[in-house]
Design a protein around this motif. Sequence first.
Motif, PDB file in Angstrom:
ATOM      1  N   UNK A 146       0.841  -1.198   0.000  1.00  0.00           N
ATOM      2  CA  UNK A 146       0.000   0.000   0.000  1.00  0.00           C
ATOM      3  C   UNK A 146       0.874   1.244   0.000  1.00  0.00           C
ATOM      4  N   UNK A 147       0.744   2.128   0.992  1.00  0.00           N
ATOM      5  CA  UNK A 147       1.435   3.421   0.969  1.00  0.00           C
ATOM      6  C   UNK A 147       2.951   3.279   0.864  1.00  0.00           C
ATOM      7  N   UNK A 166      -9.868  -1.158  -0.315  1.00  0.00           N
ATOM      8  CA  UNK A 166     -11.040  -1.474  -1.124  1.00  0.00           C
ATOM      9  C   UNK A 166     -11.784  -0.217  -1.566  1.00  0.00           C
ATOM     10  N   UNK A 167     -11.096   0.924  -1.553  1.00  0.00           N
ATOM     11  CA  UNK A 167     -11.655   2.108  -2.207  1.00  0.00           C
ATOM     12  C   UNK A 167     -11.649   1.876  -3.714  1.00  0.00           C
ATOM     13  N   UNK A 168     -12.496   2.601  -4.432  1.00  0.00           N
ATOM     14  CA  UNK A 168     -12.724   2.316  -5.854  1.00  0.00           C
ATOM     15  C   UNK A 168     -11.438   2.317  -6.673  1.00  0.00           C
ATOM     16  N   UNK A 220      -6.065  -5.093   5.803  1.00  0.00           N
ATOM     17  CA  UNK A 220      -6.912  -4.271   4.930  1.00  0.00           C
ATOM     18  C   UNK A 220      -6.833  -2.822   5.398  1.00  0.00           C
ATOM     19  N   UNK A 221      -6.257  -1.924   4.594  1.00  0.00           N
ATOM     20  CA  UNK A 221      -6.073  -0.535   5.035  1.00  0.00           C
ATOM     21  C   UNK A 221      -7.234   0.382   4.640  1.00  0.00           C
ATOM     22  N   UNK A 222      -7.221   1.574   5.225  1.00  0.00           N
ATOM     23  CA  UNK A 222      -8.112   2.675   4.841  1.00  0.00           C
ATOM     24  C   UNK A 222      -9.581   2.271   4.745  1.00  0.00           C
ATOM     25  N   UNK A 223     -10.045   1.574   5.763  1.00  0.00           N
ATOM     26  CA  UNK A 223     -11.442   1.152   5.791  1.00  0.00           C
ATOM     27  C   UNK A 223     -12.315   2.325   6.222  1.00  0.00           C
ATOM     28  N   UNK A 266     -18.558  -0.456   6.826  1.00  0.00           N
ATOM     29  CA  UNK A 266     -18.744  -1.867   7.117  1.00  0.00           C
ATOM     30  C   UNK A 266     -18.777  -2.674   5.823  1.00  0.00           C
ATOM     31  N   UNK A 267     -19.359  -2.095   4.771  1.00  0.00           N
ATOM     32  CA  UNK A 267     -19.484  -2.802   3.494  1.00  0.00           C
ATOM     33  C   UNK A 267     -18.119  -3.193   2.930  1.00  0.00           C
ATOM     34  N   UNK A 268     -17.108  -2.362   3.103  1.00  0.00           N
ATOM     35  CA  UNK A 268     -15.769  -2.707   2.626  1.00  0.00           C
ATOM     36  C   UNK A 268     -15.227  -3.933   3.357  1.00  0.00           C
ATOM     37  N   UNK A 269     -15.500  -4.029   4.630  1.00  0.00           N
ATOM     38  CA  UNK A 269     -15.060  -5.181   5.410  1.00  0.00           C
ATOM     39  C   UNK A 269     -15.844  -6.425   4.999  1.00  0.00           C
ATOM     40  N   UNK A 270     -17.131  -6.261   4.753  1.00  0.00           N
ATOM     41  CA  UNK A 270     -17.938  -7.387   4.280  1.00  0.00           C
ATOM     42  C   UNK A 270     -17.424  -7.881   2.928  1.00  0.00           C
ATOM     43  N   UNK A 271     -17.034  -6.948   2.057  1.00  0.00           N
ATOM     44  CA  UNK A 271     -16.492  -7.329   0.754  1.00  0.00           C
ATOM     45  C   UNK A 271     -15.177  -8.088   0.914  1.00  0.00           C
ATOM     46  N   UNK A 272     -14.335  -7.634   1.836  1.00  0.00           N
ATOM     47  CA  UNK A 272     -13.073  -8.332   2.087  1.00  0.00           C
ATOM     48  C   UNK A 272     -13.328  -9.744   2.592  1.00  0.00           C
TER      49      UNK A 272
END
Length: 422
Positions: free
Chosen positions: A110-111, A152-154, A185-188, A191-197
């Motif tokens: 990531x960064x 999981x940002x676009x 998983x960074x920059x959450x 909740x939906x991003x965590x569910x997607x992961x």
Amino acid sequence: MSVTTSLTAADLAAIDARLTATDDLLRTAYPGDDGSRQPVHTVYVPADRFTPELATVWRRTVRDAVDDAGGLDAVASLVGLHPTLAADVVPRVREKLAIEPIEDLRIDFEDGYGDHGDVAEDAEAMRAAKRITAAAGAGFAPPFIGIRFKSFEAATRARGIRTLDLFIGTLMENGGLPDGLALTLPKVSTVAQVEAAAEVMTVLERAHGLPHGRLRFEVQVETPQLVLGVYGSSPVAQLALAVPGRISGLHYGTYDYSAALGIAARYQSLEHPAADLAKGFMQLAVAGTGIRLSDGSTNILPVGRRTADAWRLHARLVRRSLERGFFQGWDLHPNQLVTRYLATYAFYREGWPEASERLRDALRGATGAVLDEPATVRALAGFVLRGVRCGAISVDEVAAATGIDEATLVALAHPPRHQEAS
């Protein structure tokens, strides 16, 4: 003599029925800690700088820095350890740095890595997996090791998923997953991003014949939106129930979070009041869930003319986190290892005499100067167990002082919920 009560069996059954949902929630959402080892730190290195020998390289780097400072005793004095305490701590830290300088290593995509293009990152993801396997085979790998993939940002979602996919696939092709695999998983923000992961982890488990729940991940708390959502609720408090068993830890991201709040760069710190507020939310959110906490990092590195001041700062911040119930943090430079272990070992060695005495008295039913509740006995056992796991306290010391072995210590620190309630 018979005793007449007011509530009938039907009344009690009705109350049980009313509380069935609560009983289920407490059993499933709050299972408690599983008693496994938690590392005292996480070291982050960019993916293109990781080699199987990294732990050995870091060991040599910190050894040279300590030698330049006049030795480990001199560094202990520099960061304020009392001579008596230093005499107890220094030999243990010296041994720790020699045999296990890094407890947890995160290879960063990531960064710290950035955008190298898809071809390069594909190759690096597979290379990282092969190097982890090589490090484990050669005995160089830390007990915990893994990657931080992109968020999981676009803009980065597809790239992050592909890196994770290639990394897991290559591990499986080269002998399987290491026991201490860690994924971040960074920059959450939601909740939906965590569910997607969690959904991605399920797909990968099926693809590779892994048992459900084998792939867990850490969530980095780096955005204000995860602490306080748009409608006034706290998304971070919903994570454990949203993806049961998937999240292994919450890691505070010092600088992304501070910058998002508009805090001036000079004042961005893991001890800023805004940081303490966020970490208070995190602590409340995971209490009883079995999800671990990790504090963030300091970017004031102990190098060059700033070495002494940076060592003092780092040791103080490590101690501060420990006192506040954050038993893990980030380290960004080899020279931070010495103060990580000096501060950590001092914390446990200072508390060991009192903790062992109170634990012994509680186990024997003796009445000492402090009357400890069962919850405090669990906390005492947990404190001692963490000291044992990181090497600050020996198993032999525990046996001599309390008469119990490590397995009993684990059972005392982390009893099943039905035992706690009995």
